[in-house]
Design a protein around this motif. Structure first.
Motif, PDB file in Angstrom:
ATOM      1  N   TYR A   1      -1.656   5.720  10.406  1.00 27.56           N
ATOM      2  CA  TYR A   1      -1.999   6.316   9.106  1.00 27.56           C
ATOM      3  C   TYR A   1      -3.506   6.529   8.988  1.00 27.56           C
ATOM      4  O   TYR A   1      -3.975   7.584   8.553  1.00 27.56           O
ATOM      5  CB  TYR A   1      -1.507   5.408   7.981  1.00 27.56           C
ATOM      6  CG  TYR A   1      -1.614   6.025   6.596  1.00 27.56           C
ATOM      7  CD1 TYR A   1      -0.500   6.569   5.977  1.00 27.56           C
ATOM      8  CD2 TYR A   1      -2.821   6.058   5.898  1.00 27.56           C
ATOM      9  CE1 TYR A   1      -0.579   7.138   4.710  1.00 27.56           C
ATOM     10  CE2 TYR A   1      -2.923   6.625   4.644  1.00 27.56           C
ATOM     11  CZ  TYR A   1      -1.795   7.164   4.050  1.00 27.56           C
ATOM     12  OH  TYR A   1      -1.887   7.734   2.802  1.00 27.56           O
ATOM     13  N   ASP A   2      -4.266   5.520   9.380  1.00 27.53           N
ATOM     14  CA  ASP A   2      -5.723   5.567   9.201  1.00 27.53           C
ATOM     15  C   ASP A   2      -6.449   6.140  10.414  1.00 27.53           C
ATOM     16  O   ASP A   2      -7.678   6.243  10.398  1.00 27.53           O
ATOM     17  CB  ASP A   2      -6.241   4.160   8.898  1.00 27.53           C
ATOM     18  CG  ASP A   2      -5.699   3.626   7.589  1.00 27.53           C
ATOM     19  OD1 ASP A   2      -5.811   4.328   6.559  1.00 27.53           O
ATOM     20  OD2 ASP A   2      -5.126   2.510   7.585  1.00 27.53           O
ATOM     21  N   ALA A   3      -5.712   6.495  11.443  1.00 26.51           N
ATOM     22  CA  ALA A   3      -6.327   7.105  12.628  1.00 26.51           C
ATOM     23  C   ALA A   3      -5.497   8.320  13.021  1.00 26.51           C
ATOM     24  O   ALA A   3      -4.758   8.296  14.005  1.00 26.51           O
ATOM     25  CB  ALA A   3      -6.386   6.100  13.773  1.00 26.51           C
TER      26      ALA A   3
ATOM     27  N   ARG B   1      -2.930   2.878  18.321  1.00 25.86           N
ATOM     28  CA  ARG B   1      -2.821   3.251  16.913  1.00 25.86           C
ATOM     29  C   ARG B   1      -1.944   4.497  16.732  1.00 25.86           C
ATOM     30  O   ARG B   1      -2.277   5.412  15.997  1.00 25.86           O
ATOM     31  CB  ARG B   1      -4.202   3.443  16.282  1.00 25.86           C
ATOM     32  CG  ARG B   1      -5.035   2.164  16.242  1.00 25.86           C
ATOM     33  CD  ARG B   1      -6.345   2.361  15.525  1.00 25.86           C
ATOM     34  NE  ARG B   1      -7.189   3.308  16.255  1.00 25.86           N
ATOM     35  CZ  ARG B   1      -8.353   3.762  15.803  1.00 25.86           C
ATOM     36  NH1 ARG B   1      -8.802   3.388  14.612  1.00 25.86           N
ATOM     37  NH2 ARG B   1      -9.070   4.616  16.522  1.00 25.86           N
TER      38      ARG B   1
ATOM     39  N   PRO C   1      -1.330  11.522   6.868  1.00 25.10           N
ATOM     40  CA  PRO C   1      -1.661  12.368   8.017  1.00 25.10           C
ATOM     41  C   PRO C   1      -0.490  13.214   8.485  1.00 25.10           C
ATOM     42  O   PRO C   1       0.680  12.895   8.245  1.00 25.10           O
ATOM     43  CB  PRO C   1      -2.049  11.343   9.092  1.00 25.10           C
ATOM     44  CG  PRO C   1      -1.216  10.146   8.758  1.00 25.10           C
ATOM     45  CD  PRO C   1      -1.153  10.107   7.251  1.00 25.10           C
TER      46      PRO C   1
ATOM     47  N   GLY D   1      -1.374   1.551  12.591  1.00 20.09           N
ATOM     48  CA  GLY D   1      -2.715   2.135  12.593  1.00 20.09           C
ATOM     49  C   GLY D   1      -2.711   3.646  12.621  1.00 20.09           C
ATOM     50  O   GLY D   1      -3.778   4.274  12.530  1.00 20.09           O
TER      51      GLY D   1
ATOM     52  N   GLY E   1      -4.043  11.587   1.468  1.00 25.02           N
ATOM     53  CA  GLY E   1      -4.505  11.046   2.739  1.00 25.02           C
ATOM     54  C   GLY E   1      -3.403  10.780   3.749  1.00 25.02           C
ATOM     55  O   GLY E   1      -3.637  10.094   4.751  1.00 25.02           O
TER      56      GLY E   1
ATOM     57  N   ARG F   1       0.841  -1.206   0.000  1.00 29.18           N
ATOM     58  CA  ARG F   1       0.000   0.000   0.000  1.00 29.18           C
ATOM     59  C   ARG F   1       0.874   1.252   0.000  1.00 29.18           C
ATOM     60  O   ARG F   1       0.593   2.223  -0.726  1.00 29.18           O
ATOM     61  CB  ARG F   1      -0.908  -0.015   1.232  1.00 29.18           C
ATOM     62  CG  ARG F   1      -1.851   1.177   1.327  1.00 29.18           C
ATOM     63  CD  ARG F   1      -2.665   1.088   2.603  1.00 29.18           C
ATOM     64  NE  ARG F   1      -3.477   2.288   2.819  1.00 29.18           N
ATOM     65  CZ  ARG F   1      -4.107   2.571   3.949  1.00 29.18           C
ATOM     66  NH1 ARG F   1      -4.034   1.729   4.977  1.00 29.18           N
ATOM     67  NH2 ARG F   1      -4.807   3.692   4.063  1.00 29.18           N
TER      68      ARG F   1
ATOM     69  N   ILE G   1       1.261   2.926   8.637  1.00 20.37           N
ATOM     70  CA  ILE G   1       0.158   2.031   8.267  1.00 20.37           C
ATOM     71  C   ILE G   1       0.086   0.838   9.209  1.00 20.37           C
ATOM     72  O   ILE G   1      -0.991   0.482   9.725  1.00 20.37           O
ATOM     73  CB  ILE G   1       0.313   1.566   6.807  1.00 20.37           C
ATOM     74  CG1 ILE G   1       0.126   2.754   5.846  1.00 20.37           C
ATOM     75  CG2 ILE G   1      -0.686   0.456   6.480  1.00 20.37           C
ATOM     76  CD1 ILE G   1       0.550   2.462   4.411  1.00 20.37           C
TER      77      ILE G   1
END
Length: 741
Positions: free
Chosen positions: A337-339, A188, A86, A335, A84, A37, A332
């Motif tokens: 990256y997505d939080a 995360r 962060p 966690g 995207g 990813r 990633i």
């Protein structure tokens, strides 16, 4: 948050390293989903966008360099909203979310006891709980990368930063660091592991050249890092300030490329320590992925110079892509990256978190000596005098980047006029009074306090009391080593004088590590409280009063005299110029070598090798109850295990820590800690436990393989309560085995 297993063991399966979790394609392994990813994201980026992610700001000195909000802290890296990615906000966080000299006015956090105190619990569950608490507070304060996970082994007892680390043994340090990192990352967010490697002293840390052979390094400091990385899977590794065998740690091809990324298959990113970068092409070619706190380096090496080097072909585009992909992979996989961090600060349950800090302090306080049952304090002690250590207002904490502005404030805070840490450290106490806590724990006793400055009044009060408790302190800090192992400010003389008039004297030590005790034969009870954190007063009172049974074990050897350690004084003490306070305590001086002649025989192994008797050995710790081991069964072959009964033969509940030490029969090498477990037992209770030895401790590192080699043959196995205990020794036959590096 789940506390995890209290088992502090590593089985043979753990030797499978992180390569399966996804190293870069350069390592020849199949990329993980996170790396794949990350590669897809990197493929969409411009050159300028890539460069922007491989260096970060130092917020206190970075005004006007970003349109994003700069929270005063350790570091800041802008995000990339169109893809995207962060924003990253970094905080020092060895013992809590740091706010050293109150950059963020009014911002407090929960302060854990020193890492050395946590290590003394010999309990990974305690370490994980502390990490989970710190991580939760960090996220609530809008941080998503914590500069935690210190795992540098204690090679010298005078190192000013020993309190931030986890002792002298690679298995214990690696297990405890891994658990702490996993706890942090359960929120995360990213935890680092640091400082890679051999940052074992603070005097001249910016220029020292640590020298050691590869096999010895692999079997000591690197093994601690290896275990910590396996257990904790940190998103980032922070390289150290110093040189290792001639090359700066942050541009050291052996450490970063060969060991970390090739042999261990590490998938995340290598960040520099703040002010630890010295070049562009050499650094990134050797494995550095990100320049941290760019304002503290002599130049922005990974900014425009890196872009220019890529455009001229001096640094391959693929290497820059790998740098960015590793950064994204670390975010990633954890966690983060997505939080991303919340837009506004979130509420924190400081009361609950203080309980975590207090539990850690109580688990790590070590009862070193207790003659004639002086402790716990008998209910018949009606008149008690407490002396010194500012015990009427609080407990001491260590200085430097780990300093936490704890809940309750700082009742004592003394600025520094000189020294390597003067610009970012103060002598600071947490507002947790042992005197007040003792008065609550012992309401029927009269407890008076004297600061110890008036010797006549102090001795008069001590002689008239039923019990004297004297608090002794030693402040240590990042960026400065202590000049010797004596208690400062004539405290040794005060302790001896009090013990001379009061036979029931208890010495409570709030220190950064070992100190000499010339008064030890006169004082019947000694308690090592370390820097006990923001509930340290309550924890000490609970131990002294018997509300809590002491269970800590020393993670570090206490020398009997100043001649016993490998190096009696800080190397380079007279070579280092005074630091410039405007440069964050960074000392500039000529490079000098440190030859680690002890090799892999760090700490207790050195004492055994030289046949030295320490004041207190590694693993030592007393209890208010008693324990016995019975029916041991030792098995060998491909895996070494020890199964035995642990029996509480006393009248109090308590915790014991059986320890397994191993050495090859006929070898002159010292025995090594191969397994341990903290066991909680009720009065009269028996638990049968199995301890499985870490195979790399049994093995030796063979540079010709290269890798780990267990020689076939007989091995001595000792099960005991400390590194010198040989009351239960057997032999076992091990099969030949080899393991990858």
């Amino acid at each position: 948050m789940a506390r995890g297993s209290t088992t502090a063991l590593v089985g043979a399966a753990a030797v499978t390293l992180l390569a399966s979790a996804g190293a870069s394609q350069e390592g020849g392994t199949r990329p993980s989903a996170a790396r794949a990813r990350a590669d897809r994201i990197v493929a969409q980026m411009t050159l300028d966008e890539k460069i922007a992610l491989v260096h970060g700001l130092f917020p206190p000195m970075a005004a006007g360099k970003t349109r994003e909000e700069l929270i005063p802290s350790a570091g800041h890296i802008d995000g990339l909203p169109r893809l995207g990615i962060p924003i990253v906000r970094e905080s020092d966080a060895s013992l809590g979310v740091a706010n050293q000299v109150e950059q963020r006015k009014g911002d407090v956090a929960t302060a854990l006891p020193s890492s050395l105190a946590t290590a003394a619990s010999f309990d990974p569950a305690t370490a994980r709980a502390g990490g989970a608490m710190i991580g939760a507070e960090a996220r609530a304060k809008r941080f998503n990368v914590l500069l935690a996970g210190g795992v540098n082994l204690t090679r010298d007892p005078w190192n000013g930063r020993n309190f931030e680390y986890l002792g002298e043994d690679p298995l214990l340090a690696g297990e405890m660091a891994g658990a702490h990192i996993a706890g942090v990352q359960s929120n995360r967010i990213v935890s680092t592991v640091k400082h890679f490697a051999l940052n074992a002293q603070e005097t001249g840390r910016m220029v020292a050249d640590a020298r050691i052979g590869e096999a010895a390094l692999r079997m000591s400091d690197l093994l601690a890092f290896q275990i910590a990385i396996e257990k904790g899977r940190p998103g980032s590794v922070m390289c150290a300030y110093n040189k290792v065998n001639g090359d700066w740690a942050c541009e050291n091809d052996f450490l970063l490329n060969k060991v970390l990324k090739r042999d261990w298959g590490y998938p995340g990113w290598v960040m520099s320590d703040w002010g630890g970068v010295h070049s562009t092409a050499k650094a990134v070619t050797a494995g550095l992925d990100q320049q941290s706190g760019q304002e503290l380096d002599r130049a922005l090496y990974l900014g425009a110079p890196l872009k220019d080097a890529v455009q001229k072909g001096q640094v391959p585009v693929g290497r820059l892509d790998d740098m960015v992909a590793r950064y994204l992979t670390g975010l990633i996989e954890t966690g983060a990256y997505d939080a991303p961090p919340p837009a506004a600060a979130q509420p924190i349950n400081y009361g609950r978190n203080a309980d975590v800090a207090q539990a850690a302090a109580e688990a790590g306080i070590v009862l070193l000596k207790n003659e004639n049952g002086v402790l716990p304090i008998a209910r018949t002690a009606r008149r008690i005098v407490v002396i010194g250590g500012n015990a009427d207002v609080g407990v001491l904490s260590g200085g430097g980047s780990s300093q936490v502005r704890s809940v309750g404030g700082a009742p004592v805070e003394i600025p520094l006029a000189y020294g390597g840490s003067a610009s970012f450290a103060r002598i600071t106490y947490h507002a947790s009074s042992p005197l007040a806590a003792l008065r609550r724990a012992l309401p029927d006793a009269r407890i008076d306090y004297l600061d110890g400055r008036n010797l006549s009044a102090t001795l008069a009060a001590a002689s008239q009391a039923d019990l004297a408790i004297i608090f002794a302190t030693q402040w240590t800090t990042e960026a400065d080593d202590v000049p010797n192992l004596r208690l400062p400010d004539h405290q040794d003389a005060l302790i001896a004088a009090v013990a001379g008039v009061q036979p029931r004297t208890v010495a409570v030590l709030e220190t950064g590590g070992p100190v000499l005790m010339p008064w030890i034969d006169k004082v019947p009870a000694v308690v090592q409280a370390w820097y006990p954190g923001q509930r340290g007063g309550e924890a000490i009172a609970n131990i002294l009063s018997g509300r809590v049974n002491p269970s800590g074990r020393l993670p570090i050897t206490y020398p009997a005299d100043e001649k016993q350690p490998v190096r009696p004084l800080p190397i380079g003490l007279n070579r280092v110029a005074a630091s410039d306070p405007a440069v964050y305590g960074i000392v500039q001086a000529e490079s000098f070598p440190i030859d680690y002649v002890e090799g892999a025989d760090v700490g207790y192994r050195w004492y055994e090798r030289k046949r030295l008797k320490p004041l207190f050995p590694f693993g030592h710790g007393l209890s208010y109850t008693s324990f016995r081991y019975a029916a041991p069964v030792v098995t060998g072959g491909r895996t070494l295990t020890v199964t035995l009964d642990v029996i509480n033969t006393g009248e109090r509940a308590g915790a014991d820590v059986p320890q397994v030490y191993v050495a090859r029969e006929g070898s002159t090498a010292p025995m090594r800690l191969a397994a341990f477990r903290r066991v909680e037992l009720k009065p009269g209770e028996t638990k049968r436990v199995t301890l499985t030895a870490e195979p790399r401790v049994i093995a030796d590192y063979d540079t010709r393989l290269p890798g780990w080699r267990i020689a076939a043959g007989r091995y001595r196995v000792a099960v005991g309560r400390d590194a010198t205990d040989r009351s239960l020794v057997s032999t076992v036959t091990m099969a030949a085995a080899t393991m990858k590096p």
